[in-house]
Design an enzyme around this catalytic site. Structure first.
Site, short mmCIF file in Angstrom:
data_model
loop_
_atom_site.label_atom_id
_atom_site.label_comp_id
_atom_site.label_asym_id
_atom_site.label_seq_id
_atom_site.Cartn_x
_atom_site.Cartn_y
_atom_site.Cartn_z
N ASP A 1 -25.54 -45.54 -17.22
CA ASP A 1 -26.19 -44.28 -16.86
C ASP A 1 -26.96 -43.69 -18.04
O ASP A 1 -26.79 -44.10 -19.19
CB ASP A 1 -25.15 -43.25 -16.41
CG ASP A 1 -24.53 -43.63 -15.07
OD1 ASP A 1 -24.84 -44.72 -14.56
OD2 ASP A 1 -23.74 -42.83 -14.55
N HIS B 1 -30.69 -41.14 -11.28
CA HIS B 1 -29.62 -40.35 -11.89
C HIS B 1 -30.12 -38.91 -12.12
O HIS B 1 -29.74 -38.28 -13.09
CB HIS B 1 -29.18 -41.02 -13.19
CG HIS B 1 -27.84 -40.54 -13.72
ND1 HIS B 1 -26.75 -40.31 -12.91
CD2 HIS B 1 -27.41 -40.25 -14.98
CE1 HIS B 1 -25.72 -39.92 -13.67
NE2 HIS B 1 -26.10 -39.86 -14.92
N HIS C 1 -30.51 -34.30 -15.25
CA HIS C 1 -29.07 -34.42 -15.42
C HIS C 1 -28.30 -33.11 -15.23
O HIS C 1 -27.39 -32.80 -16.01
CB HIS C 1 -28.76 -35.04 -16.80
CG HIS C 1 -27.49 -35.85 -16.79
ND1 HIS C 1 -26.23 -35.27 -16.93
CD2 HIS C 1 -27.27 -37.17 -16.64
CE1 HIS C 1 -25.32 -36.23 -16.89
NE2 HIS C 1 -25.91 -37.38 -16.71
N HIS D 1 -22.65 -46.05 -20.32
CA HIS D 1 -23.89 -45.30 -20.59
C HIS D 1 -24.75 -46.10 -21.55
O HIS D 1 -24.24 -46.63 -22.55
CB HIS D 1 -23.56 -43.92 -21.16
CG HIS D 1 -22.78 -43.09 -20.18
ND1 HIS D 1 -21.42 -43.24 -20.02
CD2 HIS D 1 -23.18 -42.16 -19.28
CE1 HIS D 1 -21.01 -42.40 -19.06
NE2 HIS D 1 -22.07 -41.74 -18.59
ZN ZN Z 1 -24.95 -39.22 -16.57
#
Ligand code: ZN
Length: 489
Positions: free
Chosen positions: A290, A341, A345, A436
């Protein structure tokens, strides 16, 4: 050769015409059977051209030979690559296409270089006064199956009585996914029992078309277990199978090409090629990254995935894609899945419906701009999701079943430990792993965990592939695939 070059060519042309006429008749007769196949028999040769004595003459000879070829160039070729090397006694002149996809082009370059190497090896003991030449030309096809196919036709020439004469011809075809650029195997293109079908089809076809002209042992070329059924190209019309000179008909007839139309392959060929061959019987894991793209760490992760020939899913933040579109583009070219995503954020659950929609659609557009395709999956930031978010986003929302806590520990060792612990306790089959792509420590962990997973026998798949092959489901818009979803049992 007892005939001169011109006579020889005329004879071949006439033969070909006759054959076409006969083929047409036969097809008319056998309409009740499924056969409408194009048979194309080609001879390439440079009989009758004097040999060359200098580099200049060599280049003239080569361009004369190439000018006589007339191979399919259906796909827009972005250009051409050549390897031209004049030498005594060995010379090469190899042509292959530039497709514009970096993965495909790298593959073709490798093929061409090994053709050159193998040729030098094969003839390394010939005398100085002899002359050998390796020529390679190509055909290129684009199919409605998300594939392009490149057919490389090699020809060996030898100086005989002052003329360059074709002594050998070989044809090899390669199919590439237009999505990933990677080379495709039969099982990615066809359903599992395709070999039985194709083998039987060709058997019937050859018997009908060629009868007594078939060489002894031709059946071996089309047997189910053989390697020869891998030599095919996907055209706009069907799957075209190639056979080396002398294996089906006499060598002088050149190579044999038989095209089975897609209509006849219905149920045998996939609608769309699958980018990777995945065995549903074997365990599989989906690694997800991510918060990227971020060039430094993202490229390090991609280097590792590329080196190991595996894929993962990247859930990207829209505004980062805007800053680093080249990383997202590289991900797509390597066959990674790219998911949404959000744009900035936020906790989507805190936003109004309109704001949620904007976070999602802006990101989808940005990813489309970078890769040419809209993402189909959403990972809500922080895993924070409710009915309002699901409805507004109108995409499948994907969470995870292994949390490496890489953002917290920032230690490669800890990340590796979490994953290995799950493997020890319950196994990783069917799991979606959260990481991530913006930490050095995660890149380092990836370098350890990917080869380890492969050693344990896992297939690394994208989230969409996981849903399809492990959970037998197609992701639905507005549905949550939550923390309790990705467990194989
Ligand atoms: Zn994230």
């Amino acid at each position: 050769m007892t005939t001169t070059g011109a006579e020889e060519r005329k004879r071949i042309r006439e033969k070909r015409l006759q054959k076409r006429k006969r083929n047409r008749k036969l097809i008319g007769i056998s309409l009740c059977i499924l056969f409408i196949v194009v048979a194309c028999i080609t001879i390439i040769s440079c009989f009758g051209d004097d040999t060359y004595r200098s580099e200049k003459e060599f280049k003239e000879h080569v361009s004369y030979c190439f000018s006589k070829n007339d191979y399919h160039r259906v796909k827009d070729v972005q250009g051409e690559n050549t390897i031209i090397a004049y030498g005594d006694p060995l010379s090469v002149a190899l042509k292959y296409p530039k497709t514009g996809n970096s993965v495909t082009d790298a593959y073709l370059k490798d093929v061409a270089e090994s053709v050159q190497e193998d040729f030098y090896k094969e003839y390394d003991d010939v005398e100085d006064e002899e002359k050998y030449l390796k020529l390679m030309d190509y055909a290129i096809y684009e199919s409605p199956k998300s594939a392009i196919s490149v057919v490389l036709i090699q020809e060996d020439q030898q100086k005989i009585d002052g003329e360059m004469v074709t002594i050998d011809t070989e044809v090899h075809s390669y199919n590439f996914s237009t999505k990933t650029g990677s080379v495709l195997t039969g099982v990615q293109i066809f359903n599992t029992d395709y070999r039985e079908f194709v083998s039987e089809y060709l058997q019937n076809y050859f018997e009908k078309m060629y009868e007594q002209k078939l060489v002894e042992g031709y059946e071996d070329e089309i047997k189910v277990s053989g390697d020869t059924l891998n030599n095919f190209a996907l055209t706009d019309y069907g799957a075209s199978f190639f056979f080396q000179p002398g294996t089906i008909l006499d060598k002088e007839e050149g190579f044999v090409q038989v095209e089975i139309p897609y209509t006849d392959l219905d149920g045998t060929i996939r609608e769309d090629v699958v980018s990777r061959a995945i065995d549903p019987e074997r365990p599989m894991v989906a690694l997800t990254y991510d918060d990227g793209p971020y060039p430094k760490t993202g490229n390090r992760i991609l280097d590792c995935l590329e080196k190991n020939g595996v894929v993962a899913t990247f859930f990207e933040v829209g505004k980062n894609v805007k800053n680093f579109p080249e990383v997202t583009k590289r991900e797509a070219e390597l066959g990674m899945e790219i998911g949404n995503h959000s744009w900035s954020h936020p906790e989507l659950t805190d936003l109004k419906k309109k704001e949620i929609k904007s976070e999602i659609s802006k990101t989808n557009e940005e990813i489309k701009d970078a890769t040419g395709e809209f993402p189909t999956l959403l990972r809500p930031p922080y895993g924070s999701v409710d009915d309002k978010v699901l409805k507004a986003a109108d995409m499948p929302a994907i969470l995870w079943s292994v949390d490496t806590l890489d953002w917290k520990s920032r230690k490669a060792k800890s990340v590796v430990k979490v994953i290995k612990k799950v493997e020890e306790k319950d196994g990783l089959d069917g799991r979606v792993v959260l990481m991530h792509s913006i930490y050095e420590s995660t890149a380092e962990a990836t370098e350890e965990i990917v080869p380890w997973l492969l050693e344990q026998g896992y297939q690394l798949v994208t989230v969409s592939e996981m849903l399809e092959y492990r959970y037998d489901t197609e992701p639905k818009d507005g549905k949550l695939y939550g923390y309790d979803y990705f467990y194989a049992d």
